[in-house]
Design a protein around this motif. Structure first.
Motif, PDB file in Angstrom:
ATOM      1  N   LEU A  56       3.648   0.099   0.838  1.00  0.00           N
ATOM      2  CA  LEU A  56       2.877  -1.103   1.147  1.00  0.00           C
ATOM      3  C   LEU A  56       3.791  -2.313   1.042  1.00  0.00           C
ATOM      4  N   THR A  57       3.843  -3.116   2.104  1.00  0.00           N
ATOM      5  CA  THR A  57       4.753  -4.263   2.112  1.00  0.00           C
ATOM      6  C   THR A  57       4.128  -5.412   2.899  1.00  0.00           C
ATOM      7  N   ASN A  58       4.896  -6.476   3.058  1.00  0.00           N
ATOM      8  CA  ASN A  58       4.424  -7.656   3.792  1.00  0.00           C
ATOM      9  C   ASN A  58       5.453  -8.010   4.864  1.00  0.00           C
ATOM     10  N   LEU A  59       5.208  -7.522   6.072  1.00  0.00           N
ATOM     11  CA  LEU A  59       6.105  -7.796   7.198  1.00  0.00           C
ATOM     12  C   LEU A  59       5.580  -8.945   8.051  1.00  0.00           C
ATOM     13  N   SER A  60       5.095  -9.979   7.388  1.00  0.00           N
ATOM     14  CA  SER A  60       4.585 -11.135   8.113  1.00  0.00           C
ATOM     15  C   SER A  60       5.735 -11.872   8.796  1.00  0.00           C
ATOM     16  N   PRO A  61       5.455 -12.589   9.881  1.00  0.00           N
ATOM     17  CA  PRO A  61       6.511 -13.320  10.593  1.00  0.00           C
ATOM     18  C   PRO A  61       7.300 -14.279   9.700  1.00  0.00           C
ATOM     19  N   SER A  62       6.600 -14.913   8.741  1.00  0.00           N
ATOM     20  CA  SER A  62       7.304 -15.860   7.864  1.00  0.00           C
ATOM     21  C   SER A  62       8.340 -15.141   7.006  1.00  0.00           C
ATOM     22  N   ASN A  63       8.016 -13.939   6.526  1.00  0.00           N
ATOM     23  CA  ASN A  63       8.978 -13.176   5.734  1.00  0.00           C
ATOM     24  C   ASN A  63      10.166 -12.730   6.573  1.00  0.00           C
ATOM     25  N   ILE A  64       9.892 -12.319   7.806  1.00  0.00           N
ATOM     26  CA  ILE A  64      10.975 -11.919   8.709  1.00  0.00           C
ATOM     27  C   ILE A  64      11.855 -13.118   9.031  1.00  0.00           C
ATOM     28  N   LEU A  65      11.220 -14.272   9.252  1.00  0.00           N
ATOM     29  CA  LEU A  65      11.966 -15.493   9.563  1.00  0.00           C
ATOM     30  C   LEU A  65      12.876 -15.885   8.410  1.00  0.00           C
ATOM     31  N   GLN A  66      12.376 -15.775   7.180  1.00  0.00           N
ATOM     32  CA  GLN A  66      13.154 -16.156   5.998  1.00  0.00           C
ATOM     33  C   GLN A  66      14.189 -15.105   5.617  1.00  0.00           C
ATOM     34  N   TRP A  87       2.357   0.577   5.372  1.00  0.00           N
ATOM     35  CA  TRP A  87       1.236  -0.350   5.503  1.00  0.00           C
ATOM     36  C   TRP A  87       1.728  -1.784   5.355  1.00  0.00           C
ATOM     37  N   HIS A  88       1.141  -2.655   6.176  1.00  0.00           N
ATOM     38  CA  HIS A  88       1.454  -4.094   6.121  1.00  0.00           C
ATOM     39  C   HIS A  88       0.229  -4.859   5.656  1.00  0.00           C
ATOM     40  N   LEU A  89       0.407  -5.666   4.610  1.00  0.00           N
ATOM     41  CA  LEU A  89      -0.690  -6.485   4.091  1.00  0.00           C
ATOM     42  C   LEU A  89      -0.207  -7.905   3.847  1.00  0.00           C
ATOM     43  N   PRO A  90      -0.640  -8.863   4.661  1.00  0.00           N
ATOM     44  CA  PRO A  90      -0.292 -10.264   4.410  1.00  0.00           C
ATOM     45  C   PRO A  90      -0.797 -10.698   3.033  1.00  0.00           C
ATOM     46  N   LYS A  91      -0.087 -11.598   2.423  1.00  0.00           N
ATOM     47  CA  LYS A  91      -0.422 -12.123   1.091  1.00  0.00           C
ATOM     48  C   LYS A  91      -0.174 -11.114  -0.027  1.00  0.00           C
ATOM     49  N   LEU A  92       0.403  -9.957   0.289  1.00  0.00           N
ATOM     50  CA  LEU A  92       0.719  -9.004  -0.770  1.00  0.00           C
ATOM     51  C   LEU A  92       1.716  -9.619  -1.742  1.00  0.00           C
ATOM     52  N   HIS A  93       1.441  -9.478  -3.040  1.00  0.00           N
ATOM     53  CA  HIS A  93       2.349  -9.979  -4.066  1.00  0.00           C
ATOM     54  C   HIS A  93       2.626  -8.936  -5.143  1.00  0.00           C
ATOM     55  N   ALA A  94       1.880  -7.854  -5.152  1.00  0.00           N
ATOM     56  CA  ALA A  94       1.994  -6.828  -6.196  1.00  0.00           C
ATOM     57  C   ALA A  94       3.267  -6.000  -6.021  1.00  0.00           C
ATOM     58  N   LYS A  95       3.969  -5.797  -7.135  1.00  0.00           N
ATOM     59  CA  LYS A  95       5.134  -4.918  -7.160  1.00  0.00           C
ATOM     60  C   LYS A  95       4.789  -3.734  -8.063  1.00  0.00           C
ATOM     61  N   VAL A  96       4.496  -2.593  -7.444  1.00  0.00           N
ATOM     62  CA  VAL A  96       4.002  -1.424  -8.168  1.00  0.00           C
ATOM     63  C   VAL A  96       4.691  -0.175  -7.620  1.00  0.00           C
ATOM     64  N   LEU A 145      -6.974  -2.648   3.253  1.00  0.00           N
ATOM     65  CA  LEU A 145      -7.203  -4.022   3.700  1.00  0.00           C
ATOM     66  C   LEU A 145      -6.169  -4.461   4.724  1.00  0.00           C
ATOM     67  N   GLY A 146      -5.079  -3.694   4.803  1.00  0.00           N
ATOM     68  CA  GLY A 146      -4.002  -4.051   5.711  1.00  0.00           C
ATOM     69  C   GLY A 146      -4.017  -3.211   6.968  1.00  0.00           C
ATOM     70  N   SER A 147      -2.863  -3.074   7.593  1.00  0.00           N
ATOM     71  CA  SER A 147      -2.757  -2.292   8.822  1.00  0.00           C
ATOM     72  C   SER A 147      -1.620  -1.288   8.702  1.00  0.00           C
ATOM     73  N   LYS A 148      -1.858  -0.088   9.201  1.00  0.00           N
ATOM     74  CA  LYS A 148      -0.855   0.963   9.174  1.00  0.00           C
ATOM     75  C   LYS A 148       0.057   0.805  10.388  1.00  0.00           C
ATOM     76  N   LEU A 149       1.356   0.799  10.126  1.00  0.00           N
ATOM     77  CA  LEU A 149       2.330   0.558  11.191  1.00  0.00           C
ATOM     78  C   LEU A 149       2.954   1.868  11.651  1.00  0.00           C
ATOM     79  N   ASP A 150       2.972   2.103  12.961  1.00  0.00           N
ATOM     80  CA  ASP A 150       3.634   3.290  13.486  1.00  0.00           C
ATOM     81  C   ASP A 150       5.063   2.954  13.888  1.00  0.00           C
TER      82      ASP A 150
END
Length: 280
Positions: A56-66, A87-96, A145-150
């Motif tokens: 589970l990660t956050n591949l949002s455009p802002s993260n890719i841009l940064q 899985w991609h979930l925007p606003k994800l902050h948990a490190k588990v 809550l997120g989306s599964k990426l193929d």
């Protein structure tokens, strides 16, 4: 049942990943190639062939841009792990990190070079299967809550990321000089503020005690230098020598470290025995 994890938490993560047999769950908003390489190098061959890796990660455009996340590390991970569910979930902050629902790590550390090797992270390891299973259920619900990426989506994101990188490189080259000047000014202000609270060797003295408590077996002066430089890169400028009557006597910051060592030794806080410094 619970173990506290500090800067060397990657050793616990290494053990957790290496011992995964059926399922490994990773939640990390930021991921770099270093982090993925760490996982790949510690996964056993049988797990790569038969195990399930849920990521589970956050591949949002802002993260890719940064540059804090990129699809490419996951493409390389997919090439080695047969059953990767990303899985991609925007606003994800948990490190588990959870292994077979038996052991889990909850930490501040992302799966990045900084998170694994250089940042001051903190967390806990839960060595209880019942509690780890509850954590797994909770964090797995985040996936829903997120989306599964193929793989095709990853490839498309990779091409977009490369385009972003080219644009960013062009923009950075145009403004990098001005930005660097501002960054240096900000760094100078931070250093001034720190040194108002005490001379450099006083800052180093506290740091030496910290690292020697962390390594009860003791450290050589060279090892202390490495630890101090890693913690205080802004105070350890290798371009500045200590000059006396026109002669160089080594790096100025190392002289300050030596002063701190002698001060601590004089106050009976540390001892030197056969080239190794220890807390007294």
């Amino acid at each position: 049942m619970i173990a506290q994890l500090q800067r060397t938490w990657r050793e616990n993560l290494q053990h957790l990943v290496c011992n995964a047999k059926q399922t490994l769950f990773i939640s990390s908003p930021f991921v770099t190639q270093n982090g993925v390489d760490f996982v790949k190098s510690n996964l056993k061959k049988q797990f790569k062939n038969e195990g399930e890796l849920i990521f589970l990660t956050n591949l949002s455009p802002s993260n890719i841009l940064q540059g804090s996340n990129s699809p490419d590390p996951f493409i390389s991970l997919k090439s080695e792990v047969n059953n990767l569910k990303l899985w991609h979930l925007p606003k994800l902050h948990a490190k588990v990190y959870i292994s077979d629902k038996n052991k889990s790590i909850v930490t501040s550390g992302n799966l990045t070079n900084g998170g694994l090797y250089s940042n001051f992270e903190y967390g806990i390891q839960i060595n209880d299967s019942a509690e780890s299973a509850k954590i797994y259920d909770d964090i797995n619900n985040y996936c829903q809550l997120g989306s599964k990426l193929d793989f095709n989506t990853l490839q498309s994101l990779s091409e977009i990321a490369k385009g972003i990188a080219k644009k960013r490189e062009k923009v950075q080259s145009e403004v990098s000089k001005e930005i660097n000047e501002l960054l240096f000014s900000a760094q100078d202000e931070l250093v001034k503020d720190r040194l108002q609270k005490g001379a450099t060797h006083n800052v180093f003295a506290k740091t030496i005690l910290y690292v020697l408590y962390k390594y009860p077996q003791g450290l050589s002066t060279e090892d202390i230098h490495l630890e101090v430089k890693e913690i205080h890169p802004d105070l350890c400028d290798n371009s500045v020598d200590r000059i006396i009557e026109g002669k160089s006597f080594g790096k100025k910051w190392k002289h300050a470290v030596r002063t701190a060592q002698q001060h601590l030794k004089k106050n009976s806080q540390i001892v030197l025995n056969e080239g190794i410094w220890r807390v007294k």
